[in-house]
Scaffold this active site. Sequence first.
Site, PDB file in Angstrom:
ATOM      1  CE1 TYR A  17     -10.473   2.077   6.409  1.00  0.00           C
ATOM      2  CE2 TYR A  17     -10.167   4.568   7.462  1.00  0.00           C
ATOM      3  CZ  TYR A  17      -9.858   3.634   7.321  1.00  0.00           C
ATOM      4  OH  TYR A  17      -8.409   3.510   7.034  1.00  0.00           O
ATOM      5  CB  ILE A  71      -6.399 -12.357   7.329  1.00  0.00           C
ATOM      6  CG1 ILE A  71      -7.608 -12.347   6.822  1.00  0.00           C
ATOM      7  CG2 ILE A  71      -5.263 -12.398   6.765  1.00  0.00           C
ATOM      8  CD1 ILE A  71      -7.894 -10.947   6.046  1.00  0.00           C
ATOM      9  N   GLY A 128       0.936  -1.351  -0.284  1.00  0.00           N
ATOM     10  CA  GLY A 128       0.040  -0.406   0.333  1.00  0.00           C
ATOM     11  C   GLY A 128       0.318   1.360  -0.066  1.00  0.00           C
ATOM     12  CE  LYS A 138      -7.972   1.691  10.791  1.00  0.00           C
ATOM     13  NZ  LYS A 138      -7.133   0.940  10.523  1.00  0.00           N
TER      14      LYS A 138
END
Length: 267
Positions: A129, A37, A10, A133
């Site tokens: 989002y 994951i 990224g 987070k």
Amino acid sequence: MKVLVTGLRGTVGRALAARLAFARHEVVGWNRDEVPIDDYWAMDRFVAHVAPDAIVNLAIASRPTGRAGEQWLVNHEWPSELAWIARQRSIKLVHASTVMVFAPTTQGPFTVESVADAPCQPDQEAGGYGYVKRMAEARVLAQNPDATVVRLGWQIGHAPGSNHMIDFFDRQMREGGRIHASAHLFPACSFLDDTADGLVRALRAPPGLYLADGNERWSLLQIARALAPAYGWVVLEADTPVRDERMSDPRLAIASIAQRLPTLLDA
């Protein structure tokens, strides 16, 4: 040190890898195609095999594959498991978060004492989002009180082609021949290389929450105009959005954006 980095490909991951390599640290990436994951024991075996001194979690669900619940899995469940594995194996964990943990209506500048309040948005996947987070921060620190969480702002790269401020402005120029930048938006932001330096310092920092921001006082309009000569942009003033997103925390000593944009000092 040997550092295991998720999200190595990224925007921030590439900058961090370069900084770690420059400092002669060994960098290992996490290939999700090889190490799932959603399988705790597979993850634990992989970490045991790599035997890192530290883990830096930068990965986000930026390229959806269409899997149900993917954003929650990548942005919440994976960090939670990494935090627990790091705790069990006495590995330093640095988890990257975001200024978006604050609600869009909440005004900064934010400090470590500011309460993250991004609301759950039922019309968005996993609640949005910022909400995911925010939940991930709490979960990581609950799973591993020795973890270090670093909230990042908008990143400023050097050329178009990635997910950062330069690319955002470049798209505006290509699509409309000009950039509209708000005089009333004060973004949390820093140059990628300076963010990477801060994350390297976070590897040695005491556990807890940190804020990484290089914008002391400048609006998006002022930043765009300072960047414009290098890219040939036409920048026009806009009145919206109106928000102060800046974060204040001297402990990681993120370099001021004015060090790379000295004309800001005259703004």
